[in-house]
Design a protein around this motif. Sequence first.
Motif, PDB file in Angstrom:
ATOM      1  N   TYR A  22       3.931  15.272  -1.873  1.00 59.67           N
ATOM      2  CA  TYR A  22       5.015  16.190  -1.558  1.00 59.67           C
ATOM      3  C   TYR A  22       4.540  17.613  -1.815  1.00 59.67           C
ATOM      4  O   TYR A  22       3.442  17.838  -2.281  1.00 59.67           O
ATOM      5  CB  TYR A  22       6.251  15.888  -2.417  1.00 59.67           C
ATOM      6  CG  TYR A  22       6.824  14.517  -2.179  1.00 59.67           C
ATOM      7  CD1 TYR A  22       7.132  14.098  -0.888  1.00 59.67           C
ATOM      8  CD2 TYR A  22       7.060  13.644  -3.222  1.00 59.67           C
ATOM      9  CE1 TYR A  22       7.662  12.839  -0.641  1.00 59.67           C
ATOM     10  CE2 TYR A  22       7.599  12.386  -2.993  1.00 59.67           C
ATOM     11  CZ  TYR A  22       7.889  11.992  -1.708  1.00 59.67           C
ATOM     12  OH  TYR A  22       8.421  10.746  -1.473  1.00 59.67           O
ATOM     13  N   ARG A  37      10.112  23.487   1.662  1.00 59.53           N
ATOM     14  CA  ARG A  37       9.063  22.772   0.918  1.00 59.53           C
ATOM     15  C   ARG A  37       9.563  21.351   0.677  1.00 59.53           C
ATOM     16  O   ARG A  37      10.564  21.150  -0.008  1.00 59.53           O
ATOM     17  CB  ARG A  37       8.771  23.470  -0.402  1.00 59.53           C
ATOM     18  CG  ARG A  37       7.601  22.867  -1.159  1.00 59.53           C
ATOM     19  CD  ARG A  37       7.256  23.741  -2.360  1.00 59.53           C
ATOM     20  NE  ARG A  37       6.005  23.350  -2.945  1.00 59.53           N
ATOM     21  CZ  ARG A  37       5.883  22.917  -4.202  1.00 59.53           C
ATOM     22  NH1 ARG A  37       6.932  22.838  -5.000  1.00 59.53           N
ATOM     23  NH2 ARG A  37       4.700  22.574  -4.655  1.00 59.53           N
ATOM     24  N   ILE A  38       8.887  20.361   1.242  1.00 57.55           N
ATOM     25  CA  ILE A  38       9.306  18.966   1.137  1.00 57.55           C
ATOM     26  C   ILE A  38       9.145  18.489  -0.305  1.00 57.55           C
ATOM     27  O   ILE A  38       8.077  18.648  -0.909  1.00 57.55           O
ATOM     28  CB  ILE A  38       8.499  18.063   2.100  1.00 57.55           C
ATOM     29  CG1 ILE A  38       8.691  18.525   3.541  1.00 57.55           C
ATOM     30  CG2 ILE A  38       8.883  16.593   1.927  1.00 57.55           C
ATOM     31  CD1 ILE A  38      10.123  18.455   4.058  1.00 57.55           C
ATOM     32  N   ALA A  64      14.320  18.692   0.782  1.00 56.61           N
ATOM     33  CA  ALA A  64      13.436  19.857   0.657  1.00 56.61           C
ATOM     34  C   ALA A  64      14.170  20.991  -0.031  1.00 56.61           C
ATOM     35  O   ALA A  64      15.407  21.005  -0.104  1.00 56.61           O
ATOM     36  CB  ALA A  64      12.969  20.309   2.040  1.00 56.61           C
TER      37      ALA A  64
END
Length: 139
Positions: A22, A37-38, A64
């Motif tokens: 991630y 942003r995952i 996210a």
Amino acid sequence: MTLLHVRDMNVYQMYRHNDLRYGFWIVRDSWGNTLARITEIEGVSEGSKIKGRYPYYGNPKVWADFYDLRTLQLVNQRCEVSCPGTYAYQMVRLSRELALALGFTPEEAGCLQEPVPSVAAPDEQPIHYLLPSCFTEWS
């Protein structure tokens, strides 16, 4: 904004491309000044493969953190990403300057290493490069 585009992937494929980690960054064609942003995929521990059939894996939920590129502020934390199986998303790598402006170290943000390549090798997976010019071109 300068992007280097090789080929499209959905968010699940991006996770695979990011070595099952991630923390990678995405933009979507309809988002305007938003960067995400995952942080999580439903039922998937970081480093584990997604269960199910490629390329959609049963469409598990994806979460996210969302940032506004105009203000460089976090606007939504752990928010569900809509339609993560679509190919409307682009994976981006942040410049060091943008990572620092968002409050991340270059290592945390998975920043580009210098020098920034101008073209991708034919066998590379799609990665888009988000460079400092995004501050003016995304306004």
